[in-house]
Design a protein around this motif. Structure first.
Motif, mmCIF file in Angstrom:
data_model
loop_
_atom_site.group_PDB
_atom_site.id
_atom_site.type_symbol
_atom_site.label_atom_id
_atom_site.label_comp_id
_atom_site.label_asym_id
_atom_site.label_seq_id
_atom_site.Cartn_x
_atom_site.Cartn_y
_atom_site.Cartn_z
ATOM 1 N N GLY A 155 0.824 -1.205 0.000
ATOM 2 C CA GLY A 155 0.000 0.000 0.000
ATOM 3 C C GLY A 155 0.855 1.251 0.000
ATOM 4 O O GLY A 155 0.663 2.155 -0.817
ATOM 5 N N TRP B 235 1.127 3.726 -3.163
ATOM 6 C CA TRP B 235 0.711 5.096 -2.893
ATOM 7 C C TRP B 235 1.864 6.049 -3.194
ATOM 8 O O TRP B 235 1.727 7.049 -3.906
ATOM 9 C CB TRP B 235 0.274 5.203 -1.423
ATOM 10 N N PHE C 191 0.891 7.709 -6.672
ATOM 11 C CA PHE C 191 -0.149 8.681 -6.324
ATOM 12 C C PHE C 191 0.380 9.902 -5.603
ATOM 13 O O PHE C 191 -0.361 10.590 -4.938
ATOM 14 C CB PHE C 191 -1.249 8.004 -5.503
ATOM 15 N N THR C 192 1.689 10.138 -5.670
ATOM 16 C CA THR C 192 2.195 11.396 -5.135
ATOM 17 C C THR C 192 2.795 12.180 -6.287
ATOM 18 O O THR C 192 3.274 11.598 -7.250
ATOM 19 C CB THR C 192 3.272 11.160 -4.056
ATOM 20 N N PRO D 130 2.441 8.650 2.945
ATOM 21 C CA PRO D 130 2.860 7.349 2.399
ATOM 22 C C PRO D 130 4.179 6.870 3.009
ATOM 23 O O PRO D 130 4.370 5.664 3.202
ATOM 24 C CB PRO D 130 3.013 7.614 0.898
#
Lengths: 242, 218
Positions: A33, A37, A41-42, A203
């Protein structure tokens, strides 16, 4: 009910058997995860581009490399003072994990350093002291495997761990004195001002949790293996006597 | 204690190779360096303090396994352990004997070898001082390593793996003193740190070495 009950190998194995599946699942989930992430997703850093994302491997592994040695130090002390075999075996089990964490930290650092600093390696205090820490891990593991008698090995490595800790700290300050740093300051200190931005921070926290869980799960597993191997050896010896 | 010291010194001299081997090794290392990096005198002069320190350190390392090995093999270590002398005292004396037979000759030979490496004129004094202050620490730390590996069949390689990381702080401060001295800079800070490491190791490590030796003799 006290923590010393877990010094009993049977009790230790029974408890960790129950915990291990949960720990492993939690470790895998938080690692996957956190990394997904972090990687996908950053946003990219405006100066470092996508290379900033190696932080999700580099920082947690570096953290665990040092904490693994600390855990070995505590376990060694417990072995010297109270002579619980599980403690000595846990210290032994943690060493290779810690060494691998050190290698991961050094390798990811080098991979990040190539595009950012323009060099794979610099004799920077932090880098150098990590290399020295790795040498300490090597020596500790080599001593464990070189001695045949288990209790002697546990005693000797515990004392090596104590002395080594003092010298590792000394080396840390010595290399600080010896060369100026290229490595950036702390990105996770309690002082909020100098930390990374929140969007990278969450994260990263998940990844750190994942590494901690992974470390605990591996140490439990390796300690169990060690206890069982020792029991098997004892059974074989008993068989031969009969 | 003095009797033990004299005995160790006498053994080292008569067995041969005590002084000689370490010194010869030191000489060879220093002679090999110009072959490796080229004969340019300016470069040699710049790296001379560090080369002398590393050479001395390696020569010291070479003779470490002799500290306890012979006494372990013929059983005199067991006798020493049952003697009224505390184990800490025995260990300290052993380290002192090692320093006198290995460290001291290295310290005295270093300036002479400095000539070979074109050491700057100001550096001789500080190479001498830093080695004189630093080699006792090398001996004491080495005694700890030797005590750790005394019972092992092939302890030599393991010994270097264990001891070399422990040598790092001493080497850093010692070589720093020598380098700064050679360049004519102020040497107080690293000199004080080096002295601190030496005396700290001398005060504390014999306890660790003695504990380790007791475990090995069990």
């Amino acid at each position: 009910m006290s923590i010393w009950e877990y010094a009993n190998p049977v009790k230790f194995i029974r408890t960790t058997d129950k915990l291990l599946p949960w720990l492993s699942v939690a470790a895998v989930v938080s690692l996957v995860g956190g990394l997904v992430w972090g990687f996908f997703f950053t946003p990219e850093d405006f100066r470092q581009g996508s290379t900033v994302k190696i932080i999700y491997l580099h920082v947690p592994s570096a953290l665990m490399a040092i904490n693994a040695w600390l855990m070995m130090l505590v376990a060694s002390l417990i072995w010297i003072v109270r002579r619980h075999h599980v403690s000595a075996l846990a210290a032994r089990a943690a060493a290779p994990v810690g060494a691998v964490m050190t290698v991961i930290a050094l390798a990811t650092g080098a991979i990040w350093g190539q595009p950012m600093w323009g060099t794979w390696w610099a004799w920077d205090p932090r880098l150098t002291s990590f290399l020295i820490l790795f040498l300490f891990y090597l020596g500790y593991m080599a001593l464990w495997s070189a001695i045949e008698n288990d209790d002697t090995a546990a005693d000797l490595t515990s004392i090596l761990c104590l002395v080594g800790s003092v010298f590792a700290v000394l080396s840390r300050y010595a290399v600080n004195f010896w060369n100026q740093g290229l490595h950036q300051g702390a990105s996770l200190s309690m002082d909020k001002e100098e930390n990374v931005a929140d969007i990278f921070w969450y994260p990263l926290l998940v990844c750190i949790a994942g590494f901690v869980l992974l470390f605990i799960a591996l140490v439990f597993l390796r300690t169990q293996t060690e206890i069982r191997a020792r029991r098997a050896r004892a059974l074989i010896a008993r068989e031969r006597m009969a | 204690m003095i009797a033990l010291l004299l005995r160790d010194l006498r053994l080292a001299v008569r067995a041969g190779g005590g002084f000689g081997l370490g010194l010869a090794f030191f000489l060879i290392v220093v002679v090999l360096v110009p072959f490796g990096v080229g004969p340019e005198t300016a470069l040699l002069g710049r790296i001379a303090p560090g080369v002398l320190w590393i050479g001395a350190l390696l020569a010291c390392l070479l003779s470490l396994d002799r500290i306890f090995a012979l006494d372990w093999e013929d059983g005199s270590l067991d006798l020493l352990a049952t003697a009224p002398l505390p184990m800490e005292g025995i260990v300290t004396i052993k380290a002192l004997a090692h320093w006198i037979t290995t460290g001291l000759p290295l310290v005295l030979a270093a300036p002479a070898l400095g000539v070979l490496l074109n050491l700057p004129a100001g550096g001789y004094l500080w190479v001498l001082v830093s080695l004189a202050l630093g080699t006792p620490a090398l001996s004491v730390i080495g005694t700890f390593g030797a005590a750790l590996t005394v019972g092992l069949k092939r302890g030599g390689l393991l010994l270097s793996l264990l001891v070399l990381p422990l040598y790092v702080p001493t080497l850093i401060f010692g070589a720093e003193v020598a380098r700064r001295g050679a360049e004519g800079l102020a040497v107080e800070t690293p000199l004080l740190m080096l002295a601190g490491i030496s005396f700290g190791a001398l005060a504390l490590l014999p306890f660790a070495s003695a504990a380790v030796l007791r475990i090995n003799l069990r």
